[in-house]
Design a protein around this motif. Structure first.
Motif: not given
Length: 57
Positions: A42-56
């Motif tokens: 989750e932290e890496l997703g926030d850092l790189y701007g990745i939407d958590p809903a788009a990742v399974k």
């Protein structure tokens, strides 16, 4: 040569010595590791701007 240290419970490599753990980690430890890994993702997703809903996960 793999990056394996030979210290995992079920290591398939022949170079594992007697210093390898003789028992499996507890379920609580495994859950803790999983929760820590999910938090890091989750932290890496926030850092790189990745939407958590788009990742399974």
């Amino acid at each position: 040569m793999s990056a394996c240290t030979g210290r995992c419970f079920d290591c398939p490599h022949e170079f594992c010595g007697p210093e390898a753990p003789s028992r499996r980690p507890t379920k609580a430890a495994e859950r803790s590791w999983r929760l820590e890994a999910l938090f890091e993702l989750e932290e890496l997703g926030d850092l790189y701007g990745i939407d958590p809903a788009a990742v399974k996960l």
